[in-house]
Design a protein around this motif. Structure first.
Motif, PDB file in Angstrom:
ATOM      1  N   VAL A  30      13.799  -0.909 -14.550  1.00 52.40           N
ATOM      2  CA  VAL A  30      12.762   0.065 -14.885  1.00 52.40           C
ATOM      3  C   VAL A  30      11.406  -0.416 -14.393  1.00 52.40           C
ATOM      4  N   ALA A  31      11.115  -1.705 -14.624  1.00 50.79           N
ATOM      5  CA  ALA A  31       9.845  -2.280 -14.170  1.00 50.79           C
ATOM      6  C   ALA A  31       9.741  -2.241 -12.651  1.00 50.79           C
ATOM      7  N   THR A  32      10.868  -2.541 -11.969  1.00 52.48           N
ATOM      8  CA  THR A  32      10.874  -2.506 -10.507  1.00 52.48           C
ATOM      9  C   THR A  32      10.616  -1.098  -9.992  1.00 52.48           C
ATOM     10  N   LEU A  33      11.231  -0.110 -10.635  1.00 54.58           N
ATOM     11  CA  LEU A  33      11.032   1.277 -10.230  1.00 54.58           C
ATOM     12  C   LEU A  33       9.581   1.701 -10.431  1.00 54.58           C
ATOM     13  N   LYS A  34       9.010   1.309 -11.567  1.00 53.72           N
ATOM     14  CA  LYS A  34       7.610   1.638 -11.821  1.00 53.72           C
ATOM     15  C   LYS A  34       6.712   1.014 -10.754  1.00 53.72           C
ATOM     16  N   HIS A  35       7.027  -0.229 -10.375  1.00 52.57           N
ATOM     17  CA  HIS A  35       6.243  -0.916  -9.342  1.00 52.57           C
ATOM     18  C   HIS A  35       6.343  -0.171  -8.012  1.00 52.57           C
ATOM     19  N   LEU A  36       7.554   0.265  -7.650  1.00 50.34           N
ATOM     20  CA  LEU A  36       7.740   0.991  -6.395  1.00 50.34           C
ATOM     21  C   LEU A  36       7.014   2.330  -6.395  1.00 50.34           C
ATOM     22  N   LEU A  37       7.078   3.028  -7.532  1.00 47.72           N
ATOM     23  CA  LEU A  37       6.367   4.301  -7.647  1.00 47.72           C
ATOM     24  C   LEU A  37       4.855   4.093  -7.557  1.00 47.72           C
ATOM     25  N   MET A  38       4.385   3.026  -8.192  1.00 51.70           N
ATOM     26  CA  MET A  38       2.960   2.713  -8.126  1.00 51.70           C
ATOM     27  C   MET A  38       2.563   2.378  -6.697  1.00 51.70           C
ATOM     28  N   GLU A  39       3.399   1.623  -6.010  1.00 51.27           N
ATOM     29  CA  GLU A  39       3.112   1.249  -4.630  1.00 51.27           C
ATOM     30  C   GLU A  39       2.993   2.477  -3.733  1.00 51.27           C
ATOM     31  N   SER A  40       3.956   3.377  -3.803  1.00 50.43           N
ATOM     32  CA  SER A  40       3.905   4.574  -2.960  1.00 50.43           C
ATOM     33  C   SER A  40       2.726   5.458  -3.344  1.00 50.43           C
ATOM     34  N   GLY A  41       2.423   5.515  -4.645  1.00 53.19           N
ATOM     35  CA  GLY A  41       1.287   6.315  -5.091  1.00 53.19           C
ATOM     36  C   GLY A  41      -0.040   5.777  -4.589  1.00 53.19           C
ATOM     37  N   LEU A  42      -0.180   4.446  -4.583  1.00 50.25           N
ATOM     38  CA  LEU A  42      -1.421   3.841  -4.099  1.00 50.25           C
ATOM     39  C   LEU A  42      -1.614   4.085  -2.605  1.00 50.25           C
ATOM     40  N   ARG A  43      -0.522   3.988  -1.852  1.00 51.83           N
ATOM     41  CA  ARG A  43      -0.634   4.230  -0.408  1.00 51.83           C
ATOM     42  C   ARG A  43      -1.057   5.678  -0.148  1.00 51.83           C
ATOM     43  N   ARG A  44      -0.455   6.601  -0.896  1.00 53.34           N
ATOM     44  CA  ARG A  44      -0.845   8.002  -0.743  1.00 53.34           C
ATOM     45  C   ARG A  44      -2.287   8.212  -1.215  1.00 53.34           C
ATOM     46  N   ASP A  93      -0.552  -7.149  -4.589  1.00 53.37           N
ATOM     47  CA  ASP A  93       0.802  -7.544  -4.167  1.00 53.37           C
ATOM     48  C   ASP A  93       1.185  -6.924  -2.828  1.00 53.37           C
ATOM     49  N   ILE A  94       0.767  -5.684  -2.587  1.00 51.06           N
ATOM     50  CA  ILE A  94       1.242  -4.963  -1.400  1.00 51.06           C
ATOM     51  C   ILE A  94       0.224  -4.957  -0.269  1.00 51.06           C
ATOM     52  N   GLY A  95      -0.873  -5.700  -0.431  1.00 47.19           N
ATOM     53  CA  GLY A  95      -1.830  -5.833   0.661  1.00 47.19           C
ATOM     54  C   GLY A  95      -2.816  -4.687   0.806  1.00 47.19           C
ATOM     55  N   LEU A  96      -3.005  -3.885  -0.257  1.00 45.87           N
ATOM     56  CA  LEU A  96      -3.963  -2.775  -0.198  1.00 45.87           C
ATOM     57  C   LEU A  96      -5.311  -3.112  -0.817  1.00 45.87           C
ATOM     58  N   ILE A  97      -5.413  -4.300  -1.406  1.00 46.99           N
ATOM     59  CA  ILE A  97      -6.647  -4.611  -2.122  1.00 46.99           C
ATOM     60  C   ILE A  97      -7.850  -4.700  -1.181  1.00 46.99           C
ATOM     61  N   ASN A  98      -7.644  -5.134   0.060  1.00 50.71           N
ATOM     62  CA  ASN A  98      -8.773  -5.238   0.984  1.00 50.71           C
ATOM     63  C   ASN A  98      -9.342  -3.876   1.356  1.00 50.71           C
ATOM     64  N   PRO A  99      -8.528  -2.918   1.832  1.00 45.37           N
ATOM     65  CA  PRO A  99      -9.117  -1.603   2.121  1.00 45.37           C
ATOM     66  C   PRO A  99      -9.685  -0.910   0.893  1.00 45.37           C
ATOM     67  N   ILE A 100      -9.047  -1.086  -0.261  1.00 46.66           N
ATOM     68  CA  ILE A 100      -9.584  -0.482  -1.485  1.00 46.66           C
ATOM     69  C   ILE A 100     -10.902  -1.144  -1.864  1.00 46.66           C
ATOM     70  N   GLY A 101     -10.929  -2.472  -1.840  1.00 50.64           N
ATOM     71  CA  GLY A 101     -12.157  -3.191  -2.193  1.00 50.64           C
ATOM     72  C   GLY A 101     -13.289  -2.906  -1.225  1.00 50.64           C
ATOM     73  N   ASP A 102     -12.963  -2.795   0.059  1.00 52.50           N
ATOM     74  CA  ASP A 102     -14.002  -2.484   1.049  1.00 52.50           C
ATOM     75  C   ASP A 102     -14.556  -1.081   0.829  1.00 52.50           C
ATOM     76  N   TRP A 103     -13.688  -0.138   0.439  1.00 50.28           N
ATOM     77  CA  TRP A 103     -14.162   1.214   0.136  1.00 50.28           C
ATOM     78  C   TRP A 103     -15.102   1.200  -1.069  1.00 50.28           C
TER      79      TRP A 103
END
Length: 289
Positions: A30-44, A93-103
């Motif tokens: 369940v935790a893994t699924l939540k993480h995957l859903l969060m990951e795809s949601g953040l990218r979108r 974890d997924i390497g999006l913190i830099n573009p988010i932080g820069d924004w």
């Protein structure tokens, strides 16, 4: 299935600090699924511009407003407004913190300069910087670019870093902080007192401000030990020529006590909750800033 479940247990063991073991349970999937859903949601969300900034006032001990802290929120179309503590670790974890932080950096500078252009007096904007974002190559150039694009003077930008951030790779940290300091950017230690016990970095690195963690501030009226920590931190900072911000102020009693202790600035729900740019604009005008 066995290998997949063993993999889930392995990651739980790693999350516990390594050198550990965990038995598999169905909750791990369940935790893994939540993480995957969060990951795809953040990218979108990053591509769809679903992130927004809220602003919380920074108030001088005399009552004057001196700045705001920019706080990211995720306007998720499925669940509503998501606070950072629910998605920042996944972004790291997924390497999006830099573009988010820069924004965040660009948008915060743009908004404060827009308020200045609209006739409001100059405000400092404080921006949190993650350890990964701080250590990315070219971070100083990223800050300079955000300032140049917005037209905001460097003295109106304050970067907040945790003790954990500045104590990793001290030599690289010193070089980056020195470059930012020479640029004119203000530098603050965030969540002071919750990280490393060593105080050597306060004299070695060019910080301007210490922010006392809200856990100490909120407990100081009921716990004498926390009040002593707050008093000692204020005295230490002032002896080093640093200013002090107390986070988590929720009532007038706490604010009055902090004034007695000599705290320079405060932040918390006693003054205002974080607001979106439109509400912050109205709040600043109505407050006579």
């Amino acid at each position: 299935a066995l290998l997949r479940n063993a993999d889930a247990a392995m990651y739980k063991a790693k999350d516990a600090g390594r050198n550990a073991f965990r038995f598999y349970s169905s909750e791990m999937n369940v935790a893994t699924l939540k993480h995957l859903l969060m990951e795809s949601g953040l990218r979108r969300g990053l591509g769809a511009r679903e992130f927004v900034l809220h602003y919380q006032p920074l108030v001088h001990e005399t009552g004057g407003i001196i700045g705001v802290e920019a706080l990211i929120r995720w306007q998720n179309p499925g669940v509503g407004l998501v606070p950072p503590d629910q998605f920042i670790h996944v972004a790291e974890d997924i390497g999006l913190i830099n573009p988010i932080g820069d924004w965040v950096l660009r948008e915060a500078c743009r908004q404060v300069r827009a308020w200045q252009d609209a006739g409001l007096p100059p405000l400092i904007v404080a921006v949190n910087v993650s350890p990964i974002q701080f250590r990315q190559p070219g971070f100083v150039d990223t800050v300079a670019s955000a300032l140049a694009a917005s037209g905001l003077e460097a003295r109106f930008l304050e970067l907040e870093l945790t003790e954990r951030t500045v104590m990793q790779d001290a030599e690289q940290t010193l070089g980056t902080l020195s470059a930012l300091n020479e640029m004119g950017v203000e530098l603050a230690v965030d969540d002071f007192g919750t990280g490393y016990s060593s105080l050597a970095y306060l004299t070695r690195f060019p910080f301007d401000t210490i922010k006392i963690d809200k856990s100490f501030v909120m407990a100081m009226e009921r716990a004498e030990g926390d009040q002593k920590i707050v008093r000692s931190t204020i005295d230490l900072a002032h002896n080093l020529g640093l200013s002090v911000v107390a986070e988590g102020i929720e009532d007038v009693k706490t604010m009055d006590r902090l004034r007695e202790l000599g705290c320079d600035e405060g932040q918390g729900y006693y003054f205002s909750k974080p607001m979106d740019a439109e509400d912050a604009d109205r709040w600043l005008v109505s407050s006579g800033y």
